[in-house]
Motif scaffolding. Structure first.
Motif, mmCIF file in Angstrom:
data_model
loop_
_atom_site.group_PDB
_atom_site.id
_atom_site.type_symbol
_atom_site.label_atom_id
_atom_site.label_comp_id
_atom_site.label_asym_id
_atom_site.label_seq_id
_atom_site.Cartn_x
_atom_site.Cartn_y
_atom_site.Cartn_z
ATOM 1 N N SER A 45 -32.291 54.711 15.893
ATOM 2 C CA SER A 45 -32.829 55.376 14.717
ATOM 3 C C SER A 45 -32.922 56.867 14.978
ATOM 4 C CB SER A 45 -34.215 54.816 14.388
ATOM 5 O OG SER A 45 -35.094 55.011 15.484
ATOM 6 N N ILE A 46 -33.101 57.647 13.894
ATOM 7 C CA ILE A 46 -33.136 59.102 14.025
ATOM 8 C C ILE A 46 -34.352 59.548 14.806
ATOM 9 C CG2 ILE A 46 -33.254 61.237 12.713
ATOM 10 C CD1 ILE A 46 -31.762 59.859 10.490
ATOM 11 N N GLY A 47 -35.469 58.973 14.526
ATOM 12 C CA GLY A 47 -36.676 59.372 15.242
ATOM 13 C C GLY A 47 -36.699 58.813 16.654
ATOM 14 N N GLN A 48 -37.212 59.574 17.623
ATOM 15 C CA GLN A 48 -37.271 59.146 18.996
ATOM 16 C C GLN A 48 -38.454 58.214 19.204
ATOM 17 O OE1 GLN A 48 -37.320 62.491 21.544
ATOM 18 N NE2 GLN A 48 -35.272 63.169 20.982
ATOM 19 N N GLY A 49 -38.341 57.343 20.176
ATOM 20 C CA GLY A 49 -39.409 56.429 20.512
ATOM 21 C C GLY A 49 -39.433 55.175 19.670
ATOM 22 N N GLN A 50 -38.576 55.103 18.655
ATOM 23 C CA GLN A 50 -38.542 53.911 17.834
ATOM 24 C C GLN A 50 -37.605 52.895 18.445
ATOM 25 O OE1 GLN A 50 -37.579 54.863 13.858
ATOM 26 N NE2 GLN A 50 -39.211 56.361 13.612
ATOM 27 N N GLU A 51 -37.883 51.633 18.172
ATOM 28 C CA GLU A 51 -37.056 50.563 18.697
ATOM 29 C C GLU A 51 -35.747 50.491 17.912
ATOM 30 O OE1 GLU A 51 -39.375 49.629 21.781
ATOM 31 O OE2 GLU A 51 -37.494 48.602 21.252
ATOM 32 N N PRO A 52 -34.656 50.178 18.588
ATOM 33 C CA PRO A 52 -33.399 49.990 17.849
ATOM 34 C C PRO A 52 -33.550 48.859 16.844
ATOM 35 C CG PRO A 52 -33.002 50.162 20.213
ATOM 36 C CD PRO A 52 -34.477 50.039 20.038
ATOM 37 N N VAL A 53 -32.920 49.027 15.713
ATOM 38 C CA VAL A 53 -33.001 48.026 14.656
ATOM 39 C C VAL A 53 -31.594 47.523 14.342
ATOM 40 C CG1 VAL A 53 -35.079 48.999 13.653
ATOM 41 C CG2 VAL A 53 -32.848 49.810 12.885
ATOM 42 N N GLN A 54 -31.519 46.343 13.775
ATOM 43 C CA GLN A 54 -30.229 45.787 13.381
ATOM 44 C C GLN A 54 -29.871 46.291 11.989
ATOM 45 O OE1 GLN A 54 -30.310 41.560 13.628
ATOM 46 N NE2 GLN A 54 -29.801 41.533 15.815
ATOM 47 N N ARG A 55 -28.547 46.338 11.749
ATOM 48 C CA ARG A 55 -28.079 46.679 10.407
ATOM 49 C C ARG A 55 -27.077 45.620 9.949
ATOM 50 N NH1 ARG A 55 -23.795 51.693 11.023
ATOM 51 N NH2 ARG A 55 -22.268 50.581 12.276
ATOM 52 N N GLY A 56 -26.667 45.725 8.723
ATOM 53 C CA GLY A 56 -25.763 44.733 8.155
ATOM 54 C C GLY A 56 -24.470 44.614 8.927
ATOM 55 N N GLY A 57 -23.848 43.464 8.852
ATOM 56 C CA GLY A 57 -22.629 43.215 9.620
ATOM 57 C C GLY A 57 -21.380 43.722 8.952
ATOM 58 N N ILE A 58 -21.457 44.246 7.716
ATOM 59 C CA ILE A 58 -20.241 44.718 7.051
ATOM 60 C C ILE A 58 -19.923 46.116 7.538
ATOM 61 C CG2 ILE A 58 -19.293 45.402 4.837
ATOM 62 C CD1 ILE A 58 -20.401 43.002 3.638
ATOM 63 N N ARG A 59 -18.694 46.298 8.020
ATOM 64 C CA ARG A 59 -18.295 47.599 8.534
ATOM 65 C C ARG A 59 -17.769 48.463 7.402
ATOM 66 N NH1 ARG A 59 -14.964 44.376 12.935
ATOM 67 N NH2 ARG A 59 -14.842 43.113 11.061
ATOM 68 N N VAL A 60 -18.128 49.726 7.439
ATOM 69 C CA VAL A 60 -17.845 50.596 6.298
ATOM 70 C C VAL A 60 -16.349 50.766 6.085
ATOM 71 C CG1 VAL A 60 -18.169 52.903 5.379
ATOM 72 C CG2 VAL A 60 -20.026 51.784 6.632
ATOM 73 N N SER A 61 -15.587 50.938 7.180
ATOM 74 C CA SER A 61 -14.165 51.247 7.049
ATOM 75 C C SER A 61 -13.284 50.024 7.139
ATOM 76 C CB SER A 61 -13.748 52.241 8.141
ATOM 77 O OG SER A 61 -13.967 51.683 9.425
ATOM 78 N N LEU A 62 -13.860 48.807 7.106
ATOM 79 C CA LEU A 62 -13.069 47.598 7.223
ATOM 80 C C LEU A 62 -12.232 47.402 5.965
ATOM 81 C CD1 LEU A 62 -12.396 45.053 8.839
ATOM 82 C CD2 LEU A 62 -14.290 43.926 7.675
ATOM 83 N N ALA A 63 -10.961 47.059 6.144
ATOM 84 C CA ALA A 63 -10.057 46.767 5.033
ATOM 85 C C ALA A 63 -8.931 45.908 5.565
ATOM 86 C CB ALA A 63 -9.510 48.043 4.399
ATOM 87 N N CYS A 64 -8.409 45.029 4.713
ATOM 88 C CA CYS A 64 -7.297 44.176 5.144
ATOM 89 C C CYS A 64 -6.014 45.007 5.195
ATOM 90 C CB CYS A 64 -7.145 42.990 4.200
ATOM 91 S SG CYS A 64 -6.581 43.415 2.543
ATOM 92 N N VAL A 65 -5.028 44.476 5.912
ATOM 93 C CA VAL A 65 -3.770 45.198 6.103
ATOM 94 C C VAL A 65 -3.019 45.390 4.786
ATOM 95 C CG1 VAL A 65 -1.507 45.098 7.223
ATOM 96 C CG2 VAL A 65 -3.563 44.516 8.513
ATOM 97 N N PRO A 66 -2.905 44.369 3.880
ATOM 98 C CA PRO A 66 -2.201 44.616 2.608
ATOM 99 C C PRO A 66 -2.832 45.719 1.774
ATOM 100 C CG PRO A 66 -2.409 42.254 3.009
ATOM 101 C CD PRO A 66 -3.241 42.938 4.054
#
Length: 638
Positions: A45-66
């Motif tokens: 996270s942006i702030g220091q001292g905070q625990e890492p958090v999970q985010r969604g599994g969809i990747r922003v730049s993911l796209a199929c080859v076609p």
């Protein structure tokens, strides 16, 4: 035949099966393969001292080859995206290439440097002190990274980490030469595999392309300024002269590319011999049959075979037209090979190929059917085969032959769909195939109409190897009635052909096979300035002549045939513009007096012409004036 074609079919995975090989050319932002899977789902996270958090599994730049190949937005759903489901097209995803580089290479290079520090020998001797299999592995990893990856890392540059001595001058890498080939030459000659598929095959099966790569490297090097290409040319010629060339489609492609390159460097006889070799091999493989391409499992590779045969067909026709041959070989060969698709589909999903029978029946359909740009160029090439040799007919038969040829050309133009009538495609770029088609149309119109027009051929035009004058014919008084018609059509076609080179795109990216056609159109405009035009039209046509010479000059920076043609056309232009301009009838005596000729020697038929100009061959003008000296220019510069 089966034994020959099996080598194309075997070992060729489809795009869906070849996702692992395709992944090296895409970077979809997937996690590093060496990372812990649980770490890939966490971000700081942006702030220091905070625990890492999970985010969604969809990747922003993911796209199929076609979707990526078609440059459209992808929904990125798994296992099939919504767009591919809607279009009923196969959907597959390429894996990330992050972390795929051999991570042992830096350590091996570091060990080489450490060994070099502790040894008085050179770096080459140090490399020899290592086990032979380690040296081969290092060379293979470094060359693969340098030549075929889509992006290179600065840490892999020869100046910083390579154990081999760096040459004194900068030599472009094979990857760079391939990029130049595809960016500068492929668009006008699109019969090889598209760049993405070619690099994929180069990675998976480099042996099949080893005879094709040298000519691609040579052609790419021609577009590098201050690049000596003689060694690459010699290497390309050595490949096609091997006695044990494999009888397959890649060899046909290598021979065809070499023939175009050699022809464009002004070795016409040598180029014809290489092209004949390609034609004989293609016919031996039965590439003119639809079976050859349809036996290929990979649809992109099958499309490449179809395009290879048809471009061989068109090149054969252009070579024959330049040599004033009455016909070309493949015009007489039955071809059942299917028609090529559009360029945007060639680099994406190949549609069902269409046939010549479907194309012939298009005019009788209720709805207008649009074929690929390549198809319309093929059809125009077939018309070229029917037109060649007409100028060898007797004068009485020539008029009928010209009318028939003109009807075929006008019919081709009238049946073009609206989206194919301009050389600019929907992406606001020049469609190089349509450019060639429209250019060929205008050149053919000049070719058939000028012999029957008042744009006479002067004797000095014989110095042009690209556009020599036709055989002489006996004129009759009855033909004067049709002079104006053929003259007008010739002038319109010559103007349109030259104006194509004013489009806002690099002239050097056009095919060099159109250089002789540009010379033919420029010479027709020169004849118009000499015999027909005056006033404002004379100045406008002179500007088009300058445009034609400018196009030849630009192409001459790469192609030797254009440089030689520019010299020939300039010599003819100097001779034409050294003469007095045809302004009105009272200037006839002044014009002929300038040449030291009595007007009484002019024949009555020639005097009856309203512009009052006699053919230069009858004046013997060029026997008394040195066309290369530039004297008598009347203040007109070219």
């Amino acid at each position: 035949m089966n034994s020959i074609t099996n080598e194309f079919v075997s070992g060729r995975p489809s795009p869906r099966d070849n996702a692992d090989n395709l992944s090296m050319f895409f970077d979809f932002g997937t996690p590093n393969q060496n990372q812990n899977p649980s770490d890939s789902m966490r971000v700081l996270s942006i702030g220091q001292g905070q625990e890492p958090v999970q985010r969604g599994g969809i990747r922003v730049s993911l796209a199929c080859v076609p979707c990526r190949s078609r440059h459209v937005k992808c929904g990125a759903e798994m296992p099939n995206c919504s767009r591919c489901l809607q279009d009923d097209k196969p959907c597959f995803y390429a894996k990330s290439r992050r972390g795929m580089r051999d991570r042992n290479v830096p350590r091996k290079r570091a060990s080489l440097r450490e060994a070099g520090k502790g040894s008085p020998g050179s770096s080459s001797s140090t490399a020899q002190s290592l086990p032979s299999h380690n040296s081969r592995e290092l060379h293979r990893a470094a060359s693969s990274t340098e030549s075929y990856h889509a992006a290179s890392d600065a840490s892999d540059s020869p100046s910083s980490s390579s154990p081999r001595p760096r040459p004194s001058h900068k030599v472009p890498s094979p990857r760079r030469l391939l990029e130049l080939y595809y960016s500068s030459f492929h668009k006008a000659h699109p019969f090889l595999l598209p760049r993405y598929y070619f690099l994929s095959r180069l990675q998976s099966d480099p042996e099949s392309l080893k005879h094709l790569l040298p000519i691609m490297h040579y052609l790419g090097s021609l577009f590098l300024p201050d690049m000596a290409s003689s060694e690459l040319r010699a290497a390309a010629l050595r490949e096609i002269e091997l006695v044990n060339l494999p009888p397959n489609g890649f060899t046909v492609q290598a021979l065809l590319l070499t023939a175009i390159a050699v022809h464009s460097q002004d070795e016409l006889v040598h180029a014809r011999a290489i092209l004949d070799k390609a034609i004989y091999l293609a016919l031996d493989l039965r590439m003119n049959s639809r079976t050859f391409a349809n036996m290929e499992r990979d649809p992109v590779m099958a499309e490449s075979w179809r395009r290879t045969y048809w471009f061989l067909y068109m090149t054969d026709a252009l070579f024959a037209a330049i040599r004033r041959a009455p016909n070309f070989l493949l015009f007489t060969v039955d071809a059942t090979v299917e028609l090529p698709c559009e360029e945007c589909d060639y680099d994406g999903i190949i549609p069902r190929p269409r046939t010549l029978d479907e194309y012939e029946a298009r005019d009788f359909e209720d709805e207008e059917v649009v074929f690929s740009s390549f198809t319309y160029l093929i059809d125009l090439t077939r018309i070229t085969g029917a037109i060649l040799g007409f100028d060898h007919f007797p004068r009485k038969e020539m008029e009928i032959a010209v009318n028939n040829a003109d009807a075929m050309l006008v019919n081709w133009k009238l049946h073009l769909p609206k989206e194919k009538q301009s050389v600019i495609d929907k992406n606001e770029e020049v469609d190089e195939i349509l450019f060639q088609a429209q250019n060929l149309l205008q050149i053919l119109l000049v070719f058939i109409h000028r012999p029957l027009s008042r744009l006479f051929h002067s004797p000095i035009e014989k110095i042009s190897q690209c556009a020599p004058p036709p055989m002489p014919h006996q004129m009759t008084g009855e033909e004067d009635k049709t002079y104006w018609l053929h003259t007008k059509k010739t002038l319109e076609a010559a103007e349109a052909a030259i104006n194509l080179y004013a489009l806002p795109c690099p002239i050097i990216n056009h095919t060099p096979l159109g250089i002789c056609g540009l010379a033919l159109s420029t010479l027709a405009n020169l004849s118009a300035c000499a015999y027909v035009l005056n006033g404002v039209e004379w100045y406008r046509t002179r500007d088009r002549i300058r445009l034609g010479l400018g196009g030849l000059k630009a192409m001459g920076e790469i192609w030797q045939i254009s440089k030689r043609t520019e010299t020939e056309v300039k010599q003819i232009a100097r001779s034409v513009f050294a003469m007095a301009r045809p302004q009105d009838a009272k200037n006839i005596d002044n014009a002929f007096a300038f040449q030291g000729i009595e007007t009484s020697t002019i024949t009555p038929d020639i005097q009856a012409l309203d512009v009052g100009w006699e053919e230069l061959g009858q004046l013997e003008y060029f026997n008394t004036w040195d066309g290369m000296s530039g004297s008598g220019m009347n203040g007109i510069s070219i």
